[in-house]
Design a protein around this motif. Structure first.
Motif, PDB file in Angstrom:
ATOM      1  N   ARG A 121      -1.517  -2.496  -6.636  1.00 50.89           N
ATOM      2  CA  ARG A 121      -2.110  -1.201  -7.003  1.00 50.89           C
ATOM      3  C   ARG A 121      -2.589  -1.159  -8.446  1.00 50.89           C
ATOM      4  NH1 ARG A 121       0.804   2.986  -3.803  1.00 50.89           N
ATOM      5  NH2 ARG A 121       1.196   4.105  -5.710  1.00 50.89           N
ATOM      6  N   THR A 156      -8.539   4.595  -2.390  1.00 50.87           N
ATOM      7  CA  THR A 156      -7.270   4.071  -1.858  1.00 50.87           C
ATOM      8  C   THR A 156      -7.407   2.572  -1.684  1.00 50.87           C
ATOM      9  OG1 THR A 156      -5.863   3.909   0.102  1.00 50.87           O
ATOM     10  CG2 THR A 156      -8.039   4.822   0.463  1.00 50.87           C
ATOM     11  N   ILE A 157      -6.350   1.833  -2.026  1.00 54.29           N
ATOM     12  CA  ILE A 157      -6.454   0.368  -1.866  1.00 54.29           C
ATOM     13  C   ILE A 157      -6.490  -0.015  -0.388  1.00 54.29           C
ATOM     14  CG2 ILE A 157      -5.324  -0.128  -4.077  1.00 54.29           C
ATOM     15  CD1 ILE A 157      -2.842  -1.035  -2.362  1.00 54.29           C
ATOM     16  N   ARG A 199       1.807  12.962  -4.605  1.00 55.93           N
ATOM     17  CA  ARG A 199       1.637  13.423  -3.225  1.00 55.93           C
ATOM     18  C   ARG A 199       2.399  14.740  -3.162  1.00 55.93           C
ATOM     19  NH1 ARG A 199       2.459   7.599  -2.195  1.00 55.93           N
ATOM     20  NH2 ARG A 199       0.516   6.783  -1.376  1.00 55.93           N
ATOM     21  N   GLY A 214      -0.154  -1.923   3.079  1.00 57.61           N
ATOM     22  CA  GLY A 214      -0.899  -1.492   4.258  1.00 57.61           C
ATOM     23  C   GLY A 214       0.092  -0.943   5.267  1.00 57.61           C
ATOM     24  N   ARG A 215       0.446   0.319   5.090  1.00 57.87           N
ATOM     25  CA  ARG A 215       1.404   0.986   5.977  1.00 57.87           C
ATOM     26  C   ARG A 215       0.841   1.108   7.382  1.00 57.87           C
ATOM     27  NH1 ARG A 215       3.440   5.728   2.434  1.00 57.87           N
ATOM     28  NH2 ARG A 215       1.214   6.022   2.285  1.00 57.87           N
TER      29      ARG A 215
HETATM   30  O1  F6P Z   1      -1.817   4.282   0.311  1.00 58.76           O
HETATM   31  C1  F6P Z   1      -1.748   3.260  -0.606  1.00 58.76           C
HETATM   32  C2  F6P Z   1      -0.392   2.586  -0.565  1.00 58.76           C
HETATM   33  O2  F6P Z   1      -0.351   1.632  -1.604  1.00 58.76           O
HETATM   34  C3  F6P Z   1       0.005   1.933   0.767  1.00 58.76           C
HETATM   35  O3  F6P Z   1      -0.588   0.674   0.969  1.00 58.76           O
HETATM   36  C4  F6P Z   1       1.489   1.870   0.626  1.00 58.76           C
HETATM   37  O4  F6P Z   1       2.107   1.813   1.886  1.00 58.76           O
HETATM   38  C5  F6P Z   1       1.815   3.151  -0.080  1.00 58.76           C
HETATM   39  O5  F6P Z   1       0.645   3.518  -0.791  1.00 58.76           O
HETATM   40  C6  F6P Z   1       2.991   3.078  -1.024  1.00 58.76           C
HETATM   41  O6  F6P Z   1       3.208   4.326  -1.559  1.00 58.76           O
HETATM   42  P1  F6P Z   1       4.207   4.631  -2.753  1.00 58.76           P
HETATM   43  O7  F6P Z   1       3.571   4.134  -4.015  1.00 58.76           O
HETATM   44  O8  F6P Z   1       4.376   6.095  -2.736  1.00 58.76           O
HETATM   45  O9  F6P Z   1       5.462   3.873  -2.479  1.00 58.76           O
END
Ligand code: F6P
Length: 326
Positions: free
Chosen positions: A259, A129-130, A75, A174-175
């Motif tokens: 993931r 995206t999951i 990101r 699921g944020r």
């Molecule tokens: O956007 C996908 C996701 O797995 C969300 O469900 C989760 O909140 C976020 O990414 C976690 O991100 P990171 O891997 O940067 O902690």
């Protein structure tokens, strides 16, 4: 046919199972049409850094079944600055990349909308995206696999929960969206599901536990999305154990397990269809569009209209939970 010779491809944002299948489809379709394919590593950050490599057909062999992304992802904050975008554009020019395929979620398309609005390079997006929280498509790559992973975990938790007569709180990803929670919860036959799209009434949650206790239902499983307004598994645990000190309660946070792993057939087929469609779209002169799937048909939505999609009609699935866990 549009004049395109060198197609760049990148994966951006959170990785999702099936991204590799999409990379394979894009590369193979590009090569089939006589184009050259270039992988951009680490998402937009790789564009900023010029981390670009040529891909041949063998480079995408034996990856259709693999989770993660061979191109890696990130990101990138730097890409979202004017300076970062300029650097990214210069690297594309230096590498003679004259078209792009981007695989990612809403952050990817927000970045794409800004970048391609400024720099006129043809680009097509693929939803990966999951979370499944994108408009312009019924499904996103990785969602089906993640839900199956969570469902299998719930099945396993049910075995041990039943052996001990326990209440279990299972936190899923699921944020901002409850699609994973709702679907794995229904498939796992759980007693309650808490999602970000609905305000959680904690008294209702406690009343359902109480009701199950009174009628001697041995197992009470609660699925909570990490972004629920009340909090996650930790917060729920505190409230439940305070109200029912004699109950045996445990928590399980599934986290990034959701993931990873080998993509399901549904994700592999979706990825293959969208990857194939993305190159065909570029060759037809389409640009700045995300290729999605609606009612089993490929549809294209402008990057500018691809937004985070909150759940709407699916909320009636919560009613299904109430009835089927009764
Ligand atoms: O956007 C996908 C996701 O797995 C969300 O469900 C989760 O909140 C976020 O990414 C976690 O991100 P990171 O891997 O940067 O902690």
């Amino acid at each position: 046919m549009a004049q395109i010779t060198n197609v760049g491809i990148l994966t951006s944002g959170g990785d999702a199972p099936g991204m590799n299948a999409a990379i394979r489809a894009v590369v193979r379709t590009a090569l089939y049409h006589g184009l050259e394919a270039y992988g951009i590593r680490h998402g937009y950050q790789g564009m900023v850094n010029g981390d670009i490599l040529k891909l041949e057909t063998n480079d995408v062999s034996n990856i259709i079944q693999r989770g993660g992304t061979i191109l890696k992802t990130s990101r990138s904050k730097e890409f979202m600055t004017a300076e970062g975008m300029k650097k990214a554009y210069d690297h594309l020019c230096r590498n003679k990349i004259d078209a792009l395929v981007l695989i990612g979620g809403d952050g990817t398309f927000r970045g794409a909308d800004e970048f391609f609005g400024k720099y006129a390079i043809p680009a097509i997006g693929i939803p990966g995206t999951i979370d499944k929280d994108l408009s312009g498509t019924d499904f996103t790559i990785g969602f089906d696999t993640a839900v199956n992973t969570a469902m299998e975990a719930i099945d396993k938790i049910r075995d041990t929960a039943e052996a001990h007569d326990r209440v279990f709180i299972i936190e899923v990803m699921g944020r901002d969206a409850g699609y994973i929670a709702l679907n794995c919860g229904i498939a796992g036959g759980v007693e309650d599901i808490l999602i970000p799209e609905e305000v959680t009434n904690i008294e209702d949650v406690l009343a359902r536990i109480d009701h199950d206790e009174r009628r001697k239902k041995n197992v009470h499983l609660i699925v909570v999305a990490e972004g629920d307004d009340f909090g996650g598994a930790k917060e729920l645990y505190a409230v439940i154990t305070e109200r029912f000190p004699l109950l045996d309660v445990r928590t399980c946070i599934l986290g990034h397990i959701q993931r990873g792993g080998s993509p399901t057939f549904a994700d592999r087929v979706l990825a293959s269809r969208l990857g194939h469609a993305s190159i065909n779209a570029l060759l037809e002169g389409k640009t700045q569009l995300m290729a999605g799937i609606i009612n089993n048909e490929i549809v294209f939505t402008p990057f500018s209209s691809v937004v985070k999609n909150a759940m709407s009609s699916d909320t009636d699935m919560k009613e299904i939970i109430r009835v089927l866990s009764y």
